[in-house]
Scaffold this active site. Structure first.
Site, PDB file in Angstrom:
ATOM      1  N   GLU A   1       8.103  27.122  28.864  1.00 18.30           N
ATOM      2  CA  GLU A   1       7.063  26.461  29.645  1.00 18.30           C
ATOM      3  C   GLU A   1       6.610  27.397  30.759  1.00 18.30           C
ATOM      4  O   GLU A   1       7.253  27.440  31.828  1.00 18.30           O
ATOM      5  CB  GLU A   1       7.596  25.177  30.293  1.00 18.30           C
ATOM      6  CG  GLU A   1       7.922  24.074  29.326  1.00 18.30           C
ATOM      7  CD  GLU A   1       7.767  22.693  29.978  1.00 18.30           C
ATOM      8  OE1 GLU A   1       7.085  21.864  29.384  1.00 18.30           O
ATOM      9  OE2 GLU A   1       8.308  22.461  31.063  1.00 18.30           O
TER      10      GLU A   1
ATOM     11  N   HIS B   1      13.958  22.202  34.046  1.00 15.86           N
ATOM     12  CA  HIS B   1      12.500  22.104  34.187  1.00 15.86           C
ATOM     13  C   HIS B   1      12.078  22.775  35.495  1.00 15.86           C
ATOM     14  O   HIS B   1      12.765  22.650  36.514  1.00 15.86           O
ATOM     15  CB  HIS B   1      12.052  20.638  34.167  1.00 15.86           C
ATOM     16  CG  HIS B   1      10.574  20.506  33.962  1.00 15.86           C
ATOM     17  ND1 HIS B   1       9.666  20.751  34.971  1.00 15.86           N
ATOM     18  CD2 HIS B   1       9.850  20.207  32.857  1.00 15.86           C
ATOM     19  CE1 HIS B   1       8.440  20.595  34.483  1.00 15.86           C
ATOM     20  NE2 HIS B   1       8.522  20.264  33.208  1.00 15.86           N
TER      21      HIS B   1
ATOM     22  N   GLY C   1       3.707  16.918  28.644  1.00 15.02           N
ATOM     23  CA  GLY C   1       3.777  16.170  29.899  1.00 15.02           C
ATOM     24  C   GLY C   1       2.714  15.086  29.947  1.00 15.02           C
ATOM     25  O   GLY C   1       2.844  14.025  29.322  1.00 15.02           O
ATOM     26  N   GLY C   2       1.621  15.354  30.658  1.00 16.36           N
ATOM     27  CA  GLY C   2       0.556  14.375  30.894  1.00 16.36           C
ATOM     28  C   GLY C   2       0.129  13.616  29.640  1.00 16.36           C
ATOM     29  O   GLY C   2       0.041  12.376  29.657  1.00 16.36           O
TER      30      GLY C   2
ATOM     31  N   ASN D   1       7.564  14.315  27.951  1.00 23.62           N
ATOM     32  CA  ASN D   1       8.243  14.302  29.249  1.00 23.62           C
ATOM     33  C   ASN D   1       7.375  13.462  30.177  1.00 23.62           C
ATOM     34  O   ASN D   1       6.340  13.918  30.648  1.00 23.62           O
ATOM     35  CB  ASN D   1       8.387  15.742  29.771  1.00 23.62           C
ATOM     36  CG  ASN D   1       8.955  15.778  31.184  1.00 23.62           C
ATOM     37  OD1 ASN D   1       9.406  14.750  31.711  1.00 23.62           O
ATOM     38  ND2 ASN D   1       8.931  16.950  31.805  1.00 23.62           N
ATOM     39  N   TRP D   2       7.807  12.233  30.407  1.00 26.61           N
ATOM     40  CA  TRP D   2       6.986  11.311  31.208  1.00 26.61           C
ATOM     41  C   TRP D   2       7.029  11.622  32.697  1.00 26.61           C
ATOM     42  O   TRP D   2       6.275  11.030  33.481  1.00 26.61           O
ATOM     43  CB  TRP D   2       7.453   9.868  30.976  1.00 26.61           C
ATOM     44  CG  TRP D   2       6.909   9.270  29.724  1.00 26.61           C
ATOM     45  CD1 TRP D   2       6.291   9.940  28.695  1.00 26.61           C
ATOM     46  CD2 TRP D   2       6.913   7.889  29.347  1.00 26.61           C
ATOM     47  NE1 TRP D   2       5.922   9.066  27.714  1.00 26.61           N
ATOM     48  CE2 TRP D   2       6.291   7.802  28.081  1.00 26.61           C
ATOM     49  CE3 TRP D   2       7.392   6.728  29.935  1.00 26.61           C
ATOM     50  CZ2 TRP D   2       6.126   6.591  27.406  1.00 26.61           C
ATOM     51  CZ3 TRP D   2       7.228   5.518  29.273  1.00 26.61           C
ATOM     52  CH2 TRP D   2       6.597   5.451  28.023  1.00 26.61           C
TER      53      TRP D   2
ATOM     54  N   GLY E   1       0.227  21.413  33.705  1.00 30.13           N
ATOM     55  CA  GLY E   1      -0.756  20.560  34.382  1.00 30.13           C
ATOM     56  C   GLY E   1      -2.045  21.253  34.801  1.00 30.13           C
ATOM     57  O   GLY E   1      -2.822  20.694  35.564  1.00 30.13           O
TER      58      GLY E   1
HETATM   59  P1  13P Z   1       1.740  19.110  31.032  1.00 35.57           P
HETATM   60  O1  13P Z   1       1.702  18.861  29.537  1.00 35.57           O
HETATM   61  O2  13P Z   1       1.235  17.955  31.822  1.00 35.57           O
HETATM   62  O3  13P Z   1       1.110  20.410  31.382  1.00 35.57           O
HETATM   63  O4  13P Z   1       3.282  19.223  31.442  1.00 35.57           O
HETATM   64  C1  13P Z   1       4.109  20.061  30.735  1.00 35.57           C
HETATM   65  C2  13P Z   1       5.492  19.819  31.139  1.00 35.57           C
HETATM   66  O5  13P Z   1       5.872  20.089  32.282  1.00 35.57           O
HETATM   67  C3  13P Z   1       6.406  19.230  30.154  1.00 35.57           C
HETATM   68  O6  13P Z   1       7.725  19.331  30.552  1.00 35.57           O
END
Ligand code: 13P
Length: 253
Positions: A170, A101, A235-236, A11-12, A176
């Site tokens: 999640e 999300h 994510g990151g 997920n960019w 994050g």
């Molecule tokens: P991170 O991997 O940056 O914690 O983000 C997770 C996320 O929100 C994926 O949708």
């Protein structure tokens, strides 16, 4: 190590430009060889709207699939300034879409609105990555299970094709932050989610449930040891081909 299908979904978020095509190309070069030895996995990149069509045209191989990160609840065209419909997303070549999300829930996506979005996207034959998860406050008040139940029941209709929905647990407090739930807690929560979906929707087969929140190349071994987890929403770390590749490689170590 497992023999079932494992999803690695990036997920960019609001990152990336045309130059980011090099991330897909590097990922592709790695995955082209890797997937011959490890057949049972799938890579999906959910990128900003502005990049879906560009990547679709530049990246000809279908090895890595593309997805969007949200859509308007109105299925086709309408007077909704600044919005994108599920129909538009399908037409520019995405196959997947993230809905629910927490970053969109916190800016106005209610349980009911998410339900309509899921319906619109399913009608457009998109595969849904449906995010659920508790906030830190809800966790503190021991409301994790009731929150998850409400999010699942409130946004999914019995009539929806559950085979086209990937559930993504999640925990909001993990996104994050570098903090992830301990193994025992994850097993309990994943079993709860799977049981709840089977019970609520009178489903015999187990649904696909993936994990998202601070997944990286180091902590992936913890998740790999939990057979209830069917993949990851990253994510990151998905914005770097090296970090994404490390996660995939280390999962199979
Ligand atoms: P991170 O991997 O940056 O914690 O983000 C997770 C996320 O929100 C994926 O949708």
């Amino acid at each position: 190590m497992t023999n079932k299908l494992i999803y690695f979904i990036g997920n960019w978020k609001m990152f990336g430009d045309f130059g980011s095509i090099k991330i897909i190309n590097k990922l592709h070069n790695f995955y082209y060889k890797f997937s011959k030895a490890h057949k049972k996995n799938k890579i999906i990149l959910c990128v900003p709207y502005t990049l879906i069509n560009f990547f679709q045209k530049k990246y000809k191989s279908k090895l890595i699939s593309l997805g969007a990160q949200n859509c308007h609840h109105h299925q086709t065209n309408g007077p909704f300034t600044g919005s994108i419909s599920a129909s538009m997303i399908r037409k520019i070549g995405a196959k997947y879409i993230i809905l629910g999300h927490s970053e969109n829930r916190s800016s106005g996506d209610s349980i009911q609105k998410i339900k309509t979005k899921i319906k619109s996207a399913l009608d457009e034959k998109l595969i849904i990555i449906f995010c659920i998860g508790e906030t830190s406050g809800e966790k503190r008040k021991k409301r994790t299970f009731s929150v998850l139940r409400r999010q699942i029941k409130g946004s999914i209709d019995k009539k929806y094709n559950l085979n086209k929905i990937i559930f993504a647990y999640e925990p909001v407090w993990s996104i994050g932050t570098g903090n992830v739930p301990p193994k025992k807690e994850l097993i309990k929560i994943f079993n709860f989610i799977k049981k709840e979906i089977k019970k609520t929707f009178e489903r015999k087969t187990s649904p696909t449930v993936i994990y998202g929140g601070s997944v990286n190349g180091k902590n992936i071994s913890l998740f790999a040891s939990i057979s209830e987890i069917d993949g990851f929403l990253i994510g990151g770390a998905s914005q770097s081909s090296k970090k994404f590749i490390d996660i995939i490689k280390n999962y199979y170590k």
